[in-house]
Design a protein around this motif. Structure first.
Motif, PDB file in Angstrom:
ATOM      1  N   TYR A  22       0.827  -1.212   0.000  1.00 28.42           N
ATOM      2  CA  TYR A  22       0.000   0.000   0.000  1.00 28.42           C
ATOM      3  C   TYR A  22       0.861   1.262   0.000  1.00 28.42           C
ATOM      4  O   TYR A  22       0.499   2.254  -0.632  1.00 28.42           O
ATOM      5  CB  TYR A  22      -0.988  -0.007   1.167  1.00 28.42           C
ATOM      6  N   LEU A  27       0.047   5.357  -0.334  1.00 27.43           N
ATOM      7  CA  LEU A  27      -0.626   5.497   0.965  1.00 27.43           C
ATOM      8  C   LEU A  27       0.418   5.346   2.058  1.00 27.43           C
ATOM      9  O   LEU A  27       0.792   4.240   2.440  1.00 27.43           O
ATOM     10  CB  LEU A  27      -1.735   4.448   1.112  1.00 27.43           C
ATOM     11  N   CYS A  48      -6.597   6.549   3.820  1.00 28.91           N
ATOM     12  CA  CYS A  48      -6.857   6.601   2.379  1.00 28.91           C
ATOM     13  C   CYS A  48      -7.946   7.637   2.160  1.00 28.91           C
ATOM     14  O   CYS A  48      -9.133   7.331   2.288  1.00 28.91           O
ATOM     15  CB  CYS A  48      -7.278   5.231   1.865  1.00 28.91           C
ATOM     16  N   CYS A  52     -10.167   4.929   6.181  1.00 26.66           N
ATOM     17  CA  CYS A  52      -8.973   4.120   6.392  1.00 26.66           C
ATOM     18  C   CYS A  52      -9.184   2.721   5.855  1.00 26.66           C
ATOM     19  O   CYS A  52     -10.314   2.244   5.756  1.00 26.66           O
ATOM     20  CB  CYS A  52      -8.661   4.003   7.888  1.00 26.66           C
TER      21      CYS A  52
END
Length: 144
Positions: A22, A27, A48, A52
């Protein structure tokens, strides 16, 4: 009663590898890894946008996430919604004939109280109700 999407739970095989994956997607606001012994998982929140992702690694095959992975494999596990009072929200949904997966709220990530509602009663989606503790951010971001 449901205020907003608190997080999306994703069952993963390797928490560290998933975090790096990620991060590679941009992120980078990653919270600390926490073990929730009552639920048999290690979790981490990754910010994000306005919600989340909660990455979940089972600590054993007999945990709820371990059983989920054995049956369905890795991937999306649940959608969690923020509520002001998890017990009241749970009771309201139960009064509509929806089933909770526990008799009372349980302890969750970062001191929260949580309750999971049966997917068959929630449009086929395992649904978590989340009450954050006093003093925690009431709106995202809250990954760190």
């Amino acid at each position: 009663m449901l205020k907003f999407v608190d997080h999306i739970g994703i069952a993963v095989e390797d928490l560290d590898a998933a975090i790096e994956s990620y991060k590679g997607c941009g992120l980078t606001n990653v919270g600390p890894i926490e073990e929730v012994k009552e639920q048999g998982v290690k979790v981490v929140m990754i910010q994000c946008g306005e919600t989340c992702l909660e990455l979940l690694q089972a600590t054993g095959p007999d945990s709820p996430v371990g059983k989920f992975i054995e049956k369905r494999g890795y991937g999306m596990h649940h959608v969690a919604y923020r509520v002001d009072d998890v017990a009241a929200a749970m009771d309201a949904l139960k009064s509509q004939g929806r089933r909770a997966l526990s008799e009372a709220p349980r302890h969750g990530h970062a001191g929260s109280l949580v309750c999971f509602m049966h997917p068959k009663d929630m449009g086929g989606v395992l649904t978590e109700l989340v009450e954050r503790p006093a003093g925690s951010p009431q709106e995202p971001p809250y990954a760190h």
